[in-house]
Write an enzyme that holds these catalytic residues in place. Sequence first.
Site, PDB file in Angstrom:
ATOM      1  N   HIS A 124       4.137  15.360  27.862  1.00 22.69           N
ATOM      2  CA  HIS A 124       4.951  14.573  26.935  1.00 22.69           C
ATOM      3  C   HIS A 124       4.482  13.118  26.988  1.00 22.69           C
ATOM      4  CE1 HIS A 124       8.747  17.358  26.777  1.00 22.69           C
ATOM      5  NE2 HIS A 124       7.984  17.529  25.708  1.00 22.69           N
TER       6      HIS A 124
ATOM      7  N   CYS B  63      13.023  11.076  31.303  1.00 21.65           N
ATOM      8  CA  CYS B  63      13.335  12.424  30.819  1.00 21.65           C
ATOM      9  C   CYS B  63      14.828  12.731  30.897  1.00 21.65           C
ATOM     10  CB  CYS B  63      12.566  13.467  31.627  1.00 21.65           C
ATOM     11  SG  CYS B  63      10.792  13.493  31.303  1.00 21.65           S
TER      12      CYS B  63
END
Length: 705
Positions: free
Chosen positions: A168, A264
């Site tokens: 990511h 996150c």
Amino acid sequence: MTDSIRFLMCAPDHYDVDYVINPWMEGNIHKSSRDRAVDQWQNLYHIIKDRAIVDLIPAEKGWPDLVFTANAGLLLGQNVVLSRFLHPERQGEEPYFKKWFEENGYTVYELPKDLPFEGAGDALLDREGRWLWAGYGFRTELDSHPYLAKWLDVEVISLRLVDPRFYHLDTCFCPLSGGYLLYYPPAFDSYSNHLIERRVAEEKRIVLNELDAVNFGCNSVNINNTVIMNKASESLKQRLTELGYEVLETPLTEFLKAGGAAKCLTLRTTEPVREELHAVTYLESRTLQMRGHLLDAGIMNRALDVIVDRGGSFKVLNFNLGAERQSTSLAEVRVSAPDRGVMEDIVADLIDIGAMDVPEDERDALLEPVPMGGVAPDDFYVTTIYPTEVRIKGAWVRLQNQRMDGAIAVRETAEGVVARCKLLRDLEVGEKVVVGVHGIRTVRKVEDRDRASAGEEFSFMGSGVSSERRVELVVEKIAWELRQIRDRGGKVAVTAGPVVIHTGGSKHLARLIREGYVQALLGGNAIAVHDIEQSLMGTSLGVDMQQGVAVRGGHRHHLKTINIVRRYGSIAKTVEEGIITKGVMYECVKNNVPFSLAGSIRDDGPLPDTQMDLIKAQEDYGRMLEGVEMILMLSTMLHSIGVGNMTPAGVKMVCVDINPAVVTKLSDRGSVESVGVVTDVGLFLSLLVQQLEQLTNPYVRNLSL
């Protein structure tokens, strides 16, 4: 606490590592401590809560990664683009996030179900709201980026991720307040790094080392001048402190086991909105068509690999598989790229494979005039070895003088439009040159899978030949091809290096020339010098070719040879005077086989026949290669590369060298009509002559060497 900044979090009530969908999860299934995870999350929660407002979404049993709220979606103002998770293990989170957004008054936009996008994990706003950094490559598709630009009315800059550890964008990239950027460059391809460097000044780029990167130093939460992260090295903390940031470390090791940390675990729901800035996206899409034996010939896989390796994305719009064994398949593929430049590179590579624009009859090639002699317009199309056609005024025109690394020059003549492949130095004012990739197609034969079994196909045999018997099998096929070409009056060229002489191959190559198997010889000064040295003095580089030992004073033989030929003015005159009586160059002169010797800076002498003007030497090579059907490349890498670049597809090429790396480099040209032979070139020529003897007289005994 700052009332204007809000975050969304989810308590780790059901958190665990239940599956593997990224490298961090490998080996960590059910190895996370629930109690420790709760303590670590609580510490992060309170640190953030002291500085901003934190909203909570309820945890849901069965969805352990719901705790990573950064992946819920991407918010800007009151609009949110809901995530479309790539992996089924997380797709069940989408309804819960959607419900929360709707209940809190957001307008929710949903991407097509087959278009992955993983929210603020892969899309990070510049902290000053100037643009959106959008990642792709692992969990988000490039084609989602235009939707983000449209729905959120924001400029989107696409960055390609290439290291699976940083799957990511928020694992390796963290925009900070004040225009600073915390990031790990090796996580991106070179083009993306170039984009980053263009947008962020060097003094504002904070580059992490690998240790800080794998400790998820980029997966940080930035609230004004505070940076909250799992762990930081002393050097990183010092750099951030010097820039005026407060660094707060809070261990999040339990969440690292699932591939996440501070960023996150949070979704910022109050991002800066710049009303004066509007949507911009640089992404380009194009639909291409491919036809042929797409699966069994590997064309489809090659094409898709090209798209991804070049930094693009694809969607197969249509695929019609051939119904019968001999039938061809047809595919239509939509290709996306982060900008025009990358798209041009991708399409150029796909054209090499045989792809073409769809529909192919709508676009002519783009032409721009030559701005000055020897200079092409910007973005000119670079030619390949494959037969090429360009569409001009609605008609497809075949390119003349096909070769690699040229430009397509177009002229209108009394006979019609002429398109010709020309080197840059040969472009003339008054010509037009094809730019871009529109209106270009390569012309390929549809490969017949039965040709090889019928013994008709000169197929690629691979560069690694491990045994003498394997070499003999390859030589049998080459000998058969040589005989066929000679008998029908075809043309074979040889490009050879001095190793041919040193390994005892001179007499065999001379015989091939004498018996009509060679119609052109290309090389350098050295092969001629050492061949003539052997003819005159029995040595090559001062080594006795009969006994294999150095001759006293032999190191001067090649200079004496050069001097003799220079005295007579040329190799041909030296032969005519009866001085040279045997060897490769002797047979060329006696049998009217043209030769071209291209000089280099290291040449002694040189011989009078050696062309020291590189451009003229290239022109000589090009003329001698016209109409050639086969080229034997014998232990001369540089001359062979030059010859290969001048040679169109369809010419059979045999690359022989004792060094496997050389053979691979010369034979791997994307053509099935190349064969690589890793062996001593003297042995190869000896075997070749023996095989040709057997073809002439099957009863001739094949003498062992």
